[in-house]
Design an enzyme around this catalytic site. Sequence first.
Site, mmCIF file in Angstrom:
data_model
loop_
_atom_site.group_PDB
_atom_site.id
_atom_site.type_symbol
_atom_site.label_atom_id
_atom_site.label_comp_id
_atom_site.label_asym_id
_atom_site.label_seq_id
_atom_site.Cartn_x
_atom_site.Cartn_y
_atom_site.Cartn_z
ATOM 1 C CB SER A 1 -0.931 -0.017 1.273
ATOM 2 O OG SER A 1 -1.269 1.231 1.456
ATOM 3 C CG HIS B 1 -4.077 -2.587 -0.909
ATOM 4 N ND1 HIS B 1 -5.126 -3.034 -0.872
ATOM 5 C CD2 HIS B 1 -4.330 -1.302 0.015
ATOM 6 C CE1 HIS B 1 -6.005 -2.868 -0.227
ATOM 7 N NE2 HIS B 1 -5.466 -1.680 0.799
ATOM 8 C CG ASP C 1 -5.169 1.884 1.108
ATOM 9 O OD1 ASP C 1 -5.950 1.005 1.123
ATOM 10 O OD2 ASP C 1 -4.062 1.755 1.055
ATOM 11 C CG MET D 1 -8.836 6.542 2.231
ATOM 12 S SD MET D 1 -7.993 7.061 3.706
ATOM 13 C CE MET D 1 -7.015 5.349 3.952
ATOM 14 C CG HIS E 1 -9.016 -0.585 0.743
ATOM 15 N ND1 HIS E 1 -8.354 -0.523 1.905
ATOM 16 C CD2 HIS E 1 -10.341 -0.994 1.262
ATOM 17 C CE1 HIS E 1 -9.194 -0.871 2.856
ATOM 18 N NE2 HIS E 1 -10.313 -0.998 2.161
ATOM 19 C CG MET F 1 -11.339 2.377 2.959
ATOM 20 S SD MET F 1 -9.693 2.477 3.658
ATOM 21 C CE MET F 1 -8.447 2.548 2.210
ATOM 22 C CG MET G 1 -10.626 -3.322 6.490
ATOM 23 S SD MET G 1 -9.130 -2.942 5.507
ATOM 24 C CE MET G 1 -8.233 -1.699 6.400
ATOM 25 C CG ASP H 1 -5.171 -2.978 4.104
ATOM 26 O OD1 ASP H 1 -4.201 -2.711 4.119
ATOM 27 O OD2 ASP H 1 -6.299 -2.231 3.558
HETATM 28 O O1 LIG Z 1 -6.511 0.616 3.877
HETATM 29 C C1 LIG Z 1 -5.659 1.075 4.969
HETATM 30 C C2 LIG Z 1 -5.746 1.959 5.928
HETATM 31 O O2 LIG Z 1 -7.172 2.207 5.995
HETATM 32 C C3 LIG Z 1 -4.309 0.363 4.522
HETATM 33 O O3 LIG Z 1 -4.250 -0.101 3.126
HETATM 34 C C4 LIG Z 1 -3.108 0.875 5.070
HETATM 35 O O4 LIG Z 1 -2.740 1.963 4.451
HETATM 36 C C5 LIG Z 1 -1.688 -0.105 5.414
HETATM 37 O O5 LIG Z 1 -0.930 0.568 5.738
HETATM 38 P P1 LIG Z 1 -0.083 -0.001 7.054
HETATM 39 O O6 LIG Z 1 -0.966 -0.346 8.128
HETATM 40 O O7 LIG Z 1 0.544 -1.465 6.564
HETATM 41 O O8 LIG Z 1 1.023 0.995 7.267
HETATM 42 FE FE LIG Z 2 -6.198 -0.474 2.477
#
Ligand SMILES: O=C(CO)[C@@H](O)[C@H](O)COP(=O)(O)O
Ligand SMILES: [Fe+2]
Length: 226
Positions: free
Chosen positions: A15, A40, A42, A44, A74, A76, A145, A179
């Site tokens: 990510s 991956h 993310d 948001m 992903h 969100m 998650m 994740d």
């Molecule tokens: O979706 C998410 C957080 O919402 C993840 O994808 C995190 O971004 C992963 O990062 P680390 O926790 O591995 O630093």
């Molecule tokens: Fe994620």
Amino acid sequence: MAAPAQKPTCKIGPSILNADLSNLQESCIKMMDSGADYLHLDVMDGHFVPNLTFGHPFVKCLRPKVPEAFFDMHMMVSDPEKWVEPMADAGANQYTFHIEATENAKALARQIREAGMKVGIGIKPGTPVDVVVPYADEADMILVMTVEPGFGGQKFMGDMMSKVKFLREKFPDMDIEVDGGIGPNTIDACAEAGANMIVSGSAVVNAENPEAVISLLRGRVQNVLQ
Ligand SMILES: O=C(CO)[C@@H](O)[C@H](O)COP(=O)(O)O
Ligand SMILES: [Fe+2]
């Protein structure tokens, strides 16, 4: 006729949330050169989660820079239906929505497939795992998650492993992704529970040697899968 079931293989997907956001192209290329199996990404929206990242225009610009990379989106976001076609058009390969964000997961899964992407369904830490079971037939992947979605760099929630175990027993051939907070210290719990798609953000991106971390994570998961 449906394609024959295939045993899940280990895939490591960095990510890039905690990478240098002003230079994501370079971070993505570096991750792929370090042995990542997929990226991956993310997304948001500041509503489903209390943070903002990027949307389909960014994905569209990134696509030609890493043409071989599988983009696991992903999502969100509160209106996951809204971004399916724009993300497909931008070059996304898999669209993972949150079950908590839709009232009609079946229709959404169909919409994603018709747009030419694979279907992922995610559950937040507070969502019971059985909520996702009726939709498993529609999905290529289920995301458990292991942190509250919204931020990178949080602490891994080990008690989510019971969800992964439950899903792996019920769906031996399904891709199961974890994740949040995953790195060398937490990978064994994920592997033993049965996860095969591993998202790792800060542990890989902030590492001096991302290749070594990716290889370590893969080795631990492969040991269990074999
Ligand atoms: O979706 C998410 C957080 O919402 C993840 O994808 C995190 O971004 C992963 O990062 P680390 O926790 O591995 O630093
Ligand atoms: Fe994620």
